[in-house]
Design a protein around this motif. Sequence first.
Motif, PDB file in Angstrom:
ATOM      1  N   ALA A   1       0.835  -1.202   0.000  1.00  0.00           N
ATOM      2  CA  ALA A   1       0.000   0.000   0.000  1.00  0.00           C
ATOM      3  C   ALA A   1       0.871   1.254   0.000  1.00  0.00           C
ATOM      4  O   ALA A   1       0.633   2.182  -0.789  1.00  0.00           O
ATOM      5  CB  ALA A   1      -0.937  -0.004   1.209  1.00  0.00           C
ATOM      6  N   ALA A   2       1.884   1.289   0.837  1.00  0.00           N
ATOM      7  CA  ALA A   2       2.768   2.457   0.902  1.00  0.00           C
ATOM      8  C   ALA A   2       3.508   2.658  -0.416  1.00  0.00           C
ATOM      9  O   ALA A   2       3.601   3.787  -0.923  1.00  0.00           O
ATOM     10  CB  ALA A   2       3.757   2.305   2.059  1.00  0.00           C
ATOM     11  N   ASP A   3       4.011   1.572  -0.994  1.00  0.00           N
ATOM     12  CA  ASP A   3       4.731   1.663  -2.268  1.00  0.00           C
ATOM     13  C   ASP A   3       3.845   2.185  -3.394  1.00  0.00           C
ATOM     14  O   ASP A   3       4.320   2.860  -4.307  1.00  0.00           O
ATOM     15  CB  ASP A   3       5.291   0.298  -2.683  1.00  0.00           C
ATOM     16  N   GLU A   4       2.565   1.862  -3.344  1.00  0.00           N
ATOM     17  CA  GLU A   4       1.633   2.224  -4.413  1.00  0.00           C
ATOM     18  C   GLU A   4       0.832   3.491  -4.121  1.00  0.00           C
ATOM     19  O   GLU A   4      -0.010   3.893  -4.915  1.00  0.00           O
ATOM     20  CB  GLU A   4       0.663   1.064  -4.683  1.00  0.00           C
ATOM     21  N   GLY A   5       1.067   4.106  -2.948  1.00  0.00           N
ATOM     22  CA  GLY A   5       0.312   5.300  -2.573  1.00  0.00           C
ATOM     23  C   GLY A   5      -1.139   5.006  -2.261  1.00  0.00           C
ATOM     24  O   GLY A   5      -2.012   5.829  -2.515  1.00  0.00           O
ATOM     25  N   LEU A   6      -1.375   3.826  -1.693  1.00  0.00           N
ATOM     26  CA  LEU A   6      -2.738   3.387  -1.380  1.00  0.00           C
ATOM     27  C   LEU A   6      -2.916   3.249   0.127  1.00  0.00           C
ATOM     28  O   LEU A   6      -1.965   3.279   0.893  1.00  0.00           O
ATOM     29  CB  LEU A   6      -3.016   2.031  -2.039  1.00  0.00           C
ATOM     30  N   HIS A   7      -4.142   3.054   0.523  1.00  0.00           N
ATOM     31  CA  HIS A   7      -4.483   2.734   1.908  1.00  0.00           C
ATOM     32  C   HIS A   7      -4.512   1.213   2.016  1.00  0.00           C
ATOM     33  O   HIS A   7      -4.876   0.535   1.045  1.00  0.00           O
ATOM     34  CB  HIS A   7      -5.856   3.340   2.238  1.00  0.00           C
ATOM     35  N   PRO A   8      -4.148   0.635   3.164  1.00  0.00           N
ATOM     36  CA  PRO A   8      -4.227  -0.832   3.294  1.00  0.00           C
ATOM     37  C   PRO A   8      -5.596  -1.410   2.949  1.00  0.00           C
ATOM     38  O   PRO A   8      -5.691  -2.499   2.382  1.00  0.00           O
ATOM     39  CB  PRO A   8      -3.858  -1.080   4.750  1.00  0.00           C
ATOM     40  N   THR A   9      -6.664  -0.674   3.241  1.00  0.00           N
ATOM     41  CA  THR A   9      -8.001  -1.148   2.876  1.00  0.00           C
ATOM     42  C   THR A   9      -8.139  -1.270   1.363  1.00  0.00           C
ATOM     43  O   THR A   9      -8.815  -2.165   0.866  1.00  0.00           O
ATOM     44  CB  THR A   9      -9.085  -0.208   3.435  1.00  0.00           C
TER      45      THR A   9
ATOM     46  N   ARG B   1      -9.056   5.783  -5.803  1.00  0.00           N
ATOM     47  CA  ARG B   1      -7.605   5.642  -5.593  1.00  0.00           C
ATOM     48  C   ARG B   1      -7.044   4.482  -6.398  1.00  0.00           C
ATOM     49  O   ARG B   1      -5.992   4.603  -7.035  1.00  0.00           O
ATOM     50  CB  ARG B   1      -7.287   5.451  -4.100  1.00  0.00           C
ATOM     51  N   LEU B   2      -7.754   3.346  -6.374  1.00  0.00           N
ATOM     52  CA  LEU B   2      -7.287   2.170  -7.117  1.00  0.00           C
ATOM     53  C   LEU B   2      -7.281   2.428  -8.628  1.00  0.00           C
ATOM     54  O   LEU B   2      -6.370   2.000  -9.334  1.00  0.00           O
ATOM     55  CB  LEU B   2      -8.151   0.949  -6.787  1.00  0.00           C
ATOM     56  N   GLU B   3      -8.299   3.136  -9.107  1.00  0.00           N
ATOM     57  CA  GLU B   3      -8.366   3.429 -10.536  1.00  0.00           C
ATOM     58  C   GLU B   3      -7.269   4.424 -10.928  1.00  0.00           C
ATOM     59  O   GLU B   3      -6.590   4.247 -11.944  1.00  0.00           O
ATOM     60  CB  GLU B   3      -9.754   3.974 -10.884  1.00  0.00           C
ATOM     61  N   LYS B   4      -7.070   5.448 -10.109  1.00  0.00           N
ATOM     62  CA  LYS B   4      -6.032   6.444 -10.388  1.00  0.00           C
ATOM     63  C   LYS B   4      -4.641   5.800 -10.413  1.00  0.00           C
ATOM     64  O   LYS B   4      -3.798   6.157 -11.226  1.00  0.00           O
ATOM     65  CB  LYS B   4      -6.077   7.556  -9.332  1.00  0.00           C
ATOM     66  N   ALA B   5      -4.428   4.810  -9.528  1.00  0.00           N
ATOM     67  CA  ALA B   5      -3.139   4.111  -9.467  1.00  0.00           C
ATOM     68  C   ALA B   5      -3.009   3.055 -10.571  1.00  0.00           C
ATOM     69  O   ALA B   5      -1.949   2.443 -10.712  1.00  0.00           O
ATOM     70  CB  ALA B   5      -2.964   3.458  -8.090  1.00  0.00           C
TER      71      ALA B   5
ATOM     72  N   VAL C   1      -5.880  -2.261  -0.629  1.00  0.00           N
ATOM     73  CA  VAL C   1      -5.239  -3.523  -1.015  1.00  0.00           C
ATOM     74  C   VAL C   1      -6.180  -4.692  -0.724  1.00  0.00           C
ATOM     75  O   VAL C   1      -6.273  -5.636  -1.506  1.00  0.00           O
ATOM     76  CB  VAL C   1      -3.875  -3.707  -0.309  1.00  0.00           C
ATOM     77  N   HIS C   2      -6.919  -4.610   0.381  1.00  0.00           N
ATOM     78  CA  HIS C   2      -7.912  -5.650   0.668  1.00  0.00           C
ATOM     79  C   HIS C   2      -9.014  -5.644  -0.403  1.00  0.00           C
ATOM     80  O   HIS C   2      -9.461  -6.708  -0.843  1.00  0.00           O
ATOM     81  CB  HIS C   2      -8.521  -5.470   2.060  1.00  0.00           C
ATOM     82  N   ALA C   3      -9.408  -4.451  -0.817  1.00  0.00           N
ATOM     83  CA  ALA C   3     -10.412  -4.343  -1.888  1.00  0.00           C
ATOM     84  C   ALA C   3      -9.861  -4.930  -3.179  1.00  0.00           C
ATOM     85  O   ALA C   3     -10.561  -5.667  -3.881  1.00  0.00           O
ATOM     86  CB  ALA C   3     -10.808  -2.878  -2.088  1.00  0.00           C
ATOM     87  N   LEU C   4      -8.621  -4.629  -3.479  1.00  0.00           N
ATOM     88  CA  LEU C   4      -7.987  -5.144  -4.688  1.00  0.00           C
ATOM     89  C   LEU C   4      -7.938  -6.671  -4.672  1.00  0.00           C
ATOM     90  O   LEU C   4      -8.233  -7.328  -5.677  1.00  0.00           O
ATOM     91  CB  LEU C   4      -6.578  -4.559  -4.809  1.00  0.00           C
ATOM     92  N   ALA C   5      -7.592  -7.251  -3.536  1.00  0.00           N
ATOM     93  CA  ALA C   5      -7.563  -8.713  -3.417  1.00  0.00           C
ATOM     94  C   ALA C   5      -8.956  -9.303  -3.613  1.00  0.00           C
ATOM     95  O   ALA C   5      -9.115 -10.347  -4.258  1.00  0.00           O
ATOM     96  CB  ALA C   5      -6.997  -9.122  -2.058  1.00  0.00           C
ATOM     97  N   PHE C   6      -9.972  -8.631  -3.074  1.00  0.00           N
ATOM     98  CA  PHE C   6     -11.343  -9.119  -3.239  1.00  0.00           C
ATOM     99  C   PHE C   6     -11.740  -9.101  -4.710  1.00  0.00           C
ATOM    100  O   PHE C   6     -12.332 -10.057  -5.211  1.00  0.00           O
ATOM    101  CB  PHE C   6     -12.305  -8.276  -2.397  1.00  0.00           C
ATOM    102  N   VAL C   7     -11.403  -8.022  -5.406  1.00  0.00           N
ATOM    103  CA  VAL C   7     -11.708  -7.926  -6.836  1.00  0.00           C
ATOM    104  C   VAL C   7     -10.994  -9.042  -7.592  1.00  0.00           C
ATOM    105  O   VAL C   7     -11.580  -9.714  -8.449  1.00  0.00           O
ATOM    106  CB  VAL C   7     -11.321  -6.543  -7.398  1.00  0.00           C
ATOM    107  N   LEU C   8      -9.726  -9.246  -7.282  1.00  0.00           N
ATOM    108  CA  LEU C   8      -8.925 -10.263  -7.964  1.00  0.00           C
ATOM    109  C   LEU C   8      -9.471 -11.673  -7.725  1.00  0.00           C
ATOM    110  O   LEU C   8      -9.550 -12.485  -8.648  1.00  0.00           O
ATOM    111  CB  LEU C   8      -7.472 -10.187  -7.492  1.00  0.00           C
ATOM    112  N   ASP C   9      -9.859 -11.967  -6.495  1.00  0.00           N
ATOM    113  CA  ASP C   9     -10.279 -13.322  -6.123  1.00  0.00           C
ATOM    114  C   ASP C   9     -11.757 -13.597  -6.335  1.00  0.00           C
ATOM    115  O   ASP C   9     -12.191 -14.745  -6.241  1.00  0.00           O
ATOM    116  CB  ASP C   9      -9.932 -13.598  -4.653  1.00  0.00           C
TER     117      ASP C   9
END
Length: 144
Positions: free
Chosen positions: A23-31, A68-72, A33-41
């Motif tokens: 999350a820090a490397d990508e300029g995201l919030h840890p939440t 944030r996820l879309e912007k990144a 990343v959890h959302a991203l994992a949910f989308v992926l899985d």
Amino acid sequence: MRKFAVALRRTIGEMNRLVHGFAADEGLHPTDVHALAFVLDHPDTCTPGLLREHLGLTSGAVTACLDRLEKAGHVRRSRAADDRRVVRVHYAPDARGSARAHFLPLAEAAGRANGRFAADELAVVLRYLDALNVELGALRAPRR
């Protein structure tokens, strides 16, 4: 069973450390990343409503997360062809590289750990984790 609970907490802590680093490397919030994992899985196309329910967030918080996820460059949103009110969330294929690179050490560590066990032992562990995830999934996420 105390040792088991301690081991699970340690595993969760190590996973959270990796998630926070990504999350820090990508300029995201840890939440995010959890959302991203949910989308992926997610077995089907994800929607903001499914994310809201899974994460226990408000609609506004999910929108901010997806922004944030879309912007990144990690997700893209689209409208359903049959109902333009329905928004679909897709994992961006070209975003997999950064996640793959960050989590490669995790995959390698899991591979080394797996190598210490026989296939039938790993099958029991997987069965346990699947059962635990079903139980945890049945718990409602607290609304934030």
